[in-house]
Design a protein around this motif. Structure first.
Motif, PDB file in Angstrom:
ATOM      1  N   LYS A   6       2.322  -0.284 -11.802  1.00 57.69           N
ATOM      2  CA  LYS A   6       2.424  -1.230 -12.917  1.00 57.69           C
ATOM      3  C   LYS A   6       2.269  -2.682 -12.484  1.00 57.69           C
ATOM      4  CE  LYS A   6       5.221   1.686 -15.937  1.00 57.69           C
ATOM      5  NZ  LYS A   6       6.499   1.814 -16.683  1.00 57.69           N
ATOM      6  N   THR A   7       2.442  -2.948 -11.176  1.00 59.98           N
ATOM      7  CA  THR A   7       2.233  -4.314 -10.691  1.00 59.98           C
ATOM      8  C   THR A   7       0.785  -4.552 -10.285  1.00 59.98           C
ATOM      9  OG1 THR A   7       2.790  -3.754  -8.383  1.00 59.98           O
ATOM     10  CG2 THR A   7       4.602  -4.417  -9.836  1.00 59.98           C
ATOM     11  N   GLY A   8      -0.020  -3.487 -10.299  1.00 58.85           N
ATOM     12  CA  GLY A   8      -1.426  -3.628  -9.962  1.00 58.85           C
ATOM     13  C   GLY A   8      -1.686  -3.472  -8.476  1.00 58.85           C
ATOM     14  N   SER A   9      -2.945  -3.565  -8.114  1.00 59.84           N
ATOM     15  CA  SER A   9      -3.343  -3.416  -6.715  1.00 59.84           C
ATOM     16  C   SER A   9      -4.290  -4.527  -6.315  1.00 59.84           C
ATOM     17  CB  SER A   9      -4.021  -2.057  -6.501  1.00 59.84           C
ATOM     18  OG  SER A   9      -5.240  -2.002  -7.223  1.00 59.84           O
ATOM     19  N   LEU A  10      -4.321  -4.791  -5.017  1.00 65.06           N
ATOM     20  CA  LEU A  10      -5.242  -5.781  -4.466  1.00 65.06           C
ATOM     21  C   LEU A  10      -5.685  -5.296  -3.096  1.00 65.06           C
ATOM     22  CD1 LEU A  10      -6.425  -8.607  -5.206  1.00 65.06           C
ATOM     23  CD2 LEU A  10      -4.712  -9.575  -3.676  1.00 65.06           C
ATOM     24  N   LEU A  11      -6.993  -5.223  -2.908  1.00 64.88           N
ATOM     25  CA  LEU A  11      -7.539  -4.713  -1.657  1.00 64.88           C
ATOM     26  C   LEU A  11      -8.665  -5.619  -1.188  1.00 64.88           C
ATOM     27  CD1 LEU A  11      -7.803  -2.424   0.487  1.00 64.88           C
ATOM     28  CD2 LEU A  11      -9.462  -1.347  -1.072  1.00 64.88           C
TER      29      LEU A  11
END
Length: 252
Positions: A6-11
Motif C-alpha cells: 500500500k505504500t508503493g514500490s520504487l526500483l
C-alpha cells in the motif's frame, strides 16, 4: 503485476550511464506521500551520481502511468497543515526533477491524471503510447491543479492548460498531448515505445554530460522561484481539500 504494498514500490536499475527508476502502486500507480518522498530522494541522490548521465522514469505494469495523488490520503487530511504537507510532496518532487543535474526521460505507457500529468511535464523529454491520454480532474473534486500548473503550463502553454483544467471530466488523447508538446513522440505499441527509449537514452548517454547539464539549466531558466511558488500552491490545495465539496466528491 503491480506490487500489493500500500505504500508503493520504487526500483532503480543502472546499466551503463543510464539509471531507470520505476515507481509502482496497486491503485493505478497513484502516489501516497511516502512514495512521493522516496522518489524525490532517489532523484536527488542520482543527480549527484557522476557515473550516470541519463535517468529514465517509468511506472510499473502496462496499465495507467499514474493516477496522481492517493485518494485515501486525501480523504484522511483533517487540518490545513496536513493538507499543505501532502501537496508539498508533489511540489518537492517537481522541484527535484527541475533541479536534477541529469536529463530525465519519461516512459509513458498509459493514462495519467492530475499529479501524474505534472510528473510527465517535469520530465525533460517524454515519449508515450497512443493509450496515454491525460486528464486534469482536480476541479471536479473541488480543488485545482495548483502545484503542477507551472510545470504543465511550461510545456503546453497557458491556453492548453486552461482547456485541460476547465474540462475536468474530459480525457485528452495522446495525439492532443503530442500536438501541444507534452509528448515528444507517440507510438502504437509498447515494443516501439521501449525501442525508442532504449535507442534515444543510449544516444544521449554518449554525449558530453557537462553539455547535457548546461543545456538542462537552459531548459529550466526562469524557474528558480518555483521552490517558493510550489509551496504556496500546496497551501492553496491544502486548504481546499478540507472543504465539504471535496470530501463528498472523493467519497463518490
Amino acid at each position: 503485476m503491480l506490487t500489493p504494498d500500500k505504500t508503493g514500490s520504487l526500483l532503480t536499475t543502472i546499466e551503463g550511464k543510464i539509471a531507470t527508476v520505476q515507481f509502482g502502486h496497486p491503485a493505478s500507480n497513484s502516489f501516497p506521500r511516502v512514495l512521493l518522498d522516496r522518489l524525490t530522494n532517489e532523484l536527488t541522490f542520482l543527480s549527484d551520481n557522476p557515473d550516470i548521465s541519463i535517468i529514465v522514469l517509468k511506472s510499473e505494469g502496462n496499465g495507467a502511468f499514474c493516477a496522481g495523488a492517493s485518494f485515501d490520503e486525501l480523504l484522511a487530511v483533517s487540518t490545513l497543515d496536513e493538507g499543505t504537507r501532502f501537496f508539498s510532496g508533489f511540489a518537492n518532487l517537481i522541484n527535484s526533477m527541475r533541479s536534477c543535474k541529469k536529463i530525465i526521460i519519461g516512459r509513458i505507457q498509459g493514462k495519467a491524471v492530475g499529479g501524474g500529468v505534472g510528473i510527465i511535464a517535469a520530465c525533460d523529454y517524454a515519449v508515450a503510447t497512443q493509450e496515454s491520454a491525460v486528464k486534469l480532474s482536480e476541479l471536479a473534486i473541488g480543488i485545482g491543479p495548483f502545484v503542477i500548473e507551472p510545470a504543465v503550463s511550461r510545456k503546453i502553454g497557458k491556453v492548453a492548460m486552461s482547456e485541460m483544467t476547465l474540462a475536468a471530466h474530459e480525457w485528452k488523447t495522446a495525439s492532443w498531448a503530442h500536438q501541444k508538446g507534452l509528448y515528444a513522440k507517440i507510438f502504437d505499441t509498447l515494443e516501439e515505445l521501449d525501442l525508442e527509449i532504449t535507442t534515444f537514452s543510449k544516444k544521449l548517454a554518449n554525449y558530453n554530460p557537462d553539455a547535457l547539464y548546461e543545456m538542462k539549466k537552459v531548459f529550466w531558466e526562469g524557474t528558480a522561484h518555483w521552490d517558493k511558488l510550489l509551496k504556496e500552491r500546496a497551501a492553496i490545495s491544502g486548504k481546499l481539500v478540507l472543504s465539504d465539496f471535496t470530501k463528498n466528491a472523493l467519497i463518490k
